[in-house]
Scaffold this active site. Structure first.
Site, mmCIF file in Angstrom:
data_model
loop_
_atom_site.group_PDB
_atom_site.id
_atom_site.type_symbol
_atom_site.label_atom_id
_atom_site.label_comp_id
_atom_site.label_asym_id
_atom_site.label_seq_id
_atom_site.Cartn_x
_atom_site.Cartn_y
_atom_site.Cartn_z
ATOM 1 N N HIS A 39 -4.272 14.688 3.525
ATOM 2 C CA HIS A 39 -5.157 14.714 2.344
ATOM 3 C C HIS A 39 -6.328 13.770 2.544
ATOM 4 O O HIS A 39 -6.288 12.876 3.372
ATOM 5 C CB HIS A 39 -4.379 14.285 1.089
ATOM 6 C CG HIS A 39 -4.006 12.828 1.128
ATOM 7 N ND1 HIS A 39 -2.931 12.347 1.857
ATOM 8 C CD2 HIS A 39 -4.597 11.750 0.565
ATOM 9 C CE1 HIS A 39 -2.867 11.035 1.722
ATOM 10 N NE2 HIS A 39 -3.860 10.641 0.948
ATOM 11 N N ASP A 57 -8.393 11.089 0.086
ATOM 12 C CA ASP A 57 -8.288 10.507 -1.261
ATOM 13 C C ASP A 57 -9.488 10.990 -2.059
ATOM 14 O O ASP A 57 -10.620 10.808 -1.620
ATOM 15 C CB ASP A 57 -8.282 8.982 -1.180
ATOM 16 C CG ASP A 57 -7.030 8.466 -0.476
ATOM 17 O OD1 ASP A 57 -7.049 7.307 -0.025
ATOM 18 O OD2 ASP A 57 -6.058 9.243 -0.355
ATOM 19 N N HIS A 94 -5.942 12.123 6.068
ATOM 20 C CA HIS A 94 -4.954 11.189 6.602
ATOM 21 C C HIS A 94 -3.588 11.577 6.032
ATOM 22 O O HIS A 94 -3.499 12.386 5.105
ATOM 23 C CB HIS A 94 -5.317 9.736 6.269
ATOM 24 C CG HIS A 94 -5.546 9.469 4.821
ATOM 25 N ND1 HIS A 94 -6.708 9.877 4.147
ATOM 26 C CD2 HIS A 94 -4.781 8.856 3.910
ATOM 27 C CE1 HIS A 94 -6.618 9.492 2.893
ATOM 28 N NE2 HIS A 94 -5.479 8.883 2.707
ATOM 29 N N ARG A 129 9.766 2.704 4.814
ATOM 30 C CA ARG A 129 8.400 2.176 4.933
ATOM 31 C C ARG A 129 7.845 2.026 3.520
ATOM 32 O O ARG A 129 8.092 2.870 2.658
ATOM 33 C CB ARG A 129 7.536 3.131 5.766
ATOM 34 C CG ARG A 129 6.088 2.699 5.916
ATOM 35 C CD ARG A 129 5.342 3.533 6.947
ATOM 36 N NE ARG A 129 3.956 3.084 7.047
ATOM 37 C CZ ARG A 129 2.935 3.694 6.436
ATOM 38 N NH1 ARG A 129 3.155 4.785 5.720
ATOM 39 N NH2 ARG A 129 1.708 3.221 6.546
HETATM 40 C C1 LIG Z 1 -6.319 10.429 -7.661
HETATM 41 C C2 LIG Z 1 -5.284 10.531 -6.860
HETATM 42 C C3 LIG Z 1 -4.511 11.776 -6.630
HETATM 43 C C4 LIG Z 1 -3.485 11.322 -5.589
HETATM 44 C C5 LIG Z 1 -3.315 9.856 -5.904
HETATM 45 C C6 LIG Z 1 -4.737 9.407 -6.078
HETATM 46 C C7 LIG Z 1 -5.414 9.376 -4.695
HETATM 47 C C8 LIG Z 1 -4.670 10.191 -3.624
HETATM 48 C C9 LIG Z 1 -4.075 11.497 -4.190
HETATM 49 C C10 LIG Z 1 -2.907 12.070 -3.376
HETATM 50 C C11 LIG Z 1 -2.031 10.915 -2.861
HETATM 51 C C12 LIG Z 1 -3.357 12.905 -2.207
HETATM 52 C C13 LIG Z 1 -2.134 13.633 -1.614
HETATM 53 C C14 LIG Z 1 -1.416 14.494 -2.627
HETATM 54 C C15 LIG Z 1 -0.993 13.721 -3.894
HETATM 55 C C16 LIG Z 1 -0.465 14.730 -4.922
HETATM 56 C C17 LIG Z 1 0.212 12.829 -3.604
HETATM 57 O O1 LIG Z 1 0.801 12.958 -2.511
HETATM 58 O O2 LIG Z 1 0.531 11.964 -4.429
HETATM 59 C C18 LIG Z 1 -2.225 12.978 -4.406
HETATM 60 C C19 LIG Z 1 -2.138 12.067 -5.602
HETATM 61 C C20 LIG Z 1 -1.878 12.784 -6.902
HETATM 62 O O3 LIG Z 1 -2.460 13.882 -7.091
HETATM 63 O O4 LIG Z 1 -1.106 12.232 -7.679
HETATM 64 O O1 LIG Z 2 1.316 5.210 2.795
HETATM 65 C C1 LIG Z 2 0.381 5.434 3.582
HETATM 66 O O2 LIG Z 2 0.337 4.988 4.747
HETATM 67 C C2 LIG Z 2 -0.777 6.292 3.108
HETATM 68 C C3 LIG Z 2 -0.651 6.649 1.642
HETATM 69 C C4 LIG Z 2 -1.839 7.433 1.150
HETATM 70 O O3 LIG Z 2 -2.672 7.898 1.915
HETATM 71 C C5 LIG Z 2 -2.007 7.661 -0.302
HETATM 72 O O4 LIG Z 2 -1.106 7.282 -1.067
HETATM 73 O O5 LIG Z 2 -3.098 8.227 -0.660
HETATM 74 FE FE LIG Z 3 -4.436 8.609 0.851
#
Ligand SMILES: C=C1C[C@]23C[C@H]1CC[C@H]2[C@]1(C)CCC[C@@](C)(C(=O)O)[C@H]1[C@@H]3C(=O)O
Ligand SMILES: O=C(O)CCC(=O)C(=O)O
Ligand SMILES: [Fe+2]
Length: 371
Positions: free
Chosen positions: A242, A244, A298, A308
């Site tokens: 993803h 950010d 990333h 982790r």
């Molecule tokens: C505004 C945001 C949405 C998420 C948390 C923050 C910034 C990163 C986004 C996220 C981590 C990107 C990957 C997918 C996601 C659903 C997650 O894994 O949590 C995303 C977060 C979110 O939508 O809650």
């Molecule tokens: O935990 C990590 O190393 C990355 C987490 C991340 O990219 C996120 O929470 O948006």
């Molecule tokens: Fe991230």
């Protein structure tokens, strides 16, 4: 503790599943993670990825106003920001004791019984509360992680100074299971992000306060990521690929590697550096620089030996502020004006963030952007 081998078929089975989800420690004789956590072959983590050479910036040097140290810091941050949007900051001024107590509190929370954690349950993809993969609607490519997120905004230093993170914890929780460290942690990260915004503004030849003023009244997200160990780390992902969507992320890693960044179409690892915090540019800041500075895909991989833990501070502007680049950077506009609240709705409701988020968001806006 047992492993989960199938998804619940009904409501109360979900509850019992949630009761065990937190462990995700596979039972000895069962080595299969639930199918919903297995990613497609082309997305499974590859072993032994190369290390990303990330610029290491001495923030104290930049703030010392020593002309050489300032030019070195601005040169290095521009180099990283233009290529992939990742850099490390050292001598950042955040108290080491605060950083380490934030970790101790993570253990206190994530290792507590699921019934305790559920007291802080938020909505999946909301900006606050406890969430794990089984909360969401998705039933495939589930991330191998649990999360606890807080909304944060710097409080006016007034006498009533309600503290948003502290209030959330007290309202939603038995505070003896939680040291109220995250209010202070979020404040420290918010202050640090404003210093980094000065550095980023200066590196673009702007007034150093331009972005600092824009984010002074930020409405940000503090997110704790807990990645349990997994017996099949080669088929799961802690957090999927993803970008950010926010503006700037300050990530504290522990000693366990797992962060990977896609650069020149090759995954690279960003190994832990105990003296530095990882900083990466998000989509909103990419738009604020008219595409000059990059946000990159990333992901986080897990391992079979140890859990982790990372803490991410996602800086975002006040939700109704118009995101548009300063005229010095305008040239041909790459993205339309928008607000963070609209982009956040788009990400939450319509789109998984990836390297095309801003382009897809732009198309969605042009088609009327039904929030
Ligand atoms: C505004 C945001 C949405 C998420 C948390 C923050 C910034 C990163 C986004 C996220 C981590 C990107 C990957 C997918 C996601 C659903 C997650 O894994 O949590 C995303 C977060 C979110 O939508 O809650
Ligand atoms: O935990 C990590 O190393 C990355 C987490 C991340 O990219 C996120 O929470 O948006
Ligand atoms: Fe991230």
């Amino acid at each position: 503790m047992e492993c989960i081998t199938k998804l619940p078929s009904n409501e109360n089975e979900t509850d019992s599943l949630l009761m065990t989800f937190g462990s995700m420690v596979l039972h000895d004789q069962e080595n299969q993670v639930p199918q919903e956590f297995v990613w497609p072959d082309h997305q499974k983590p590859s072993p032994n990825v190369p290390i990303l050479q990330v610029p290491l910036i001495d923030l104290a040097g930049f703030l010392s106003d020593d002309p050489f140290l300032v030019s070195e810091a601005t040169r290095l941050v521009a180099e990283g920001a233009k290529k992939h949007g990742f850099f490390l900051v050292t001598n950042h001024g955040v108290d080491e004791r605060l950083l380490s107590s934030a970790y101790t509190s993570m253990d206190k929370f994530f290792l507590s019984p699921t019934s305790e954690k559920q007291k802080a349950q938020g909505e999946w993809r909301e900006s606050w509360g406890y969430a794990n993969s089984y909360f969401g609607k998705d039933k495939k490519n589930l991330p191998w992680k649990e999360m606890l997120s807080f909304s944060f905004t710097p409080e006016e230093k007034t006498d009533d100074h309600s503290q948003i993170v502290k209030d959330f914890i007290i309202e939603n929780w038995v505070t003896n299971t939680m040291i109220l460290v995250y209010q202070e942690y979020a404040e420290a990260m918010s202050n640090l992000s404003l210093k980094i915004m000065e550095l980023l503004g200066m590196s673009l030849g702007l007034n150093r306060s331009h972005f600092k003023y824009f984010f002074e009244d930020n409405e940000s997200i503090l997110r704790l990521n807990y990645y349990p160990k997994c017996k099949q780390p080669d088929v799961v992902l802690g957090t999927g690929p993803h970008c950010d969507p926010t503006s700037l992320t300050i990530l504290q890693q522990d000693h366990v590697s797992g962060l990977q960044v896609l650069v020149d179409n090759q995954w690279h690892s960003v190994p832990p550096n105990p003296d530095a915090l990882v900083v990466n540019i998000g989509d909103t800041f990419r738009a604020l620089t008219n595409g000059i500075y990059k946000s990159s895909l990333h992901q986080a991989v897990v391992n079979s030996e140890t859990e982790r833990k990372t803490i991410a501070f996602f800086l975002s502007p006040k939700v109704d502020k118009v995101v548009k680049p300063p005229e010095e950077l305008e040239g041909e506009r790459v993205y339309p004006d928008f607000t963070w609240s609209i982009l956040h709705e788009f990400v939450k409701k319509h789109y998984k963030t990836d390297e095309n988020t801003l382009e897809e968001f732009t198309k969605w806006l042009k088609k009327g952007g039904n929030v």
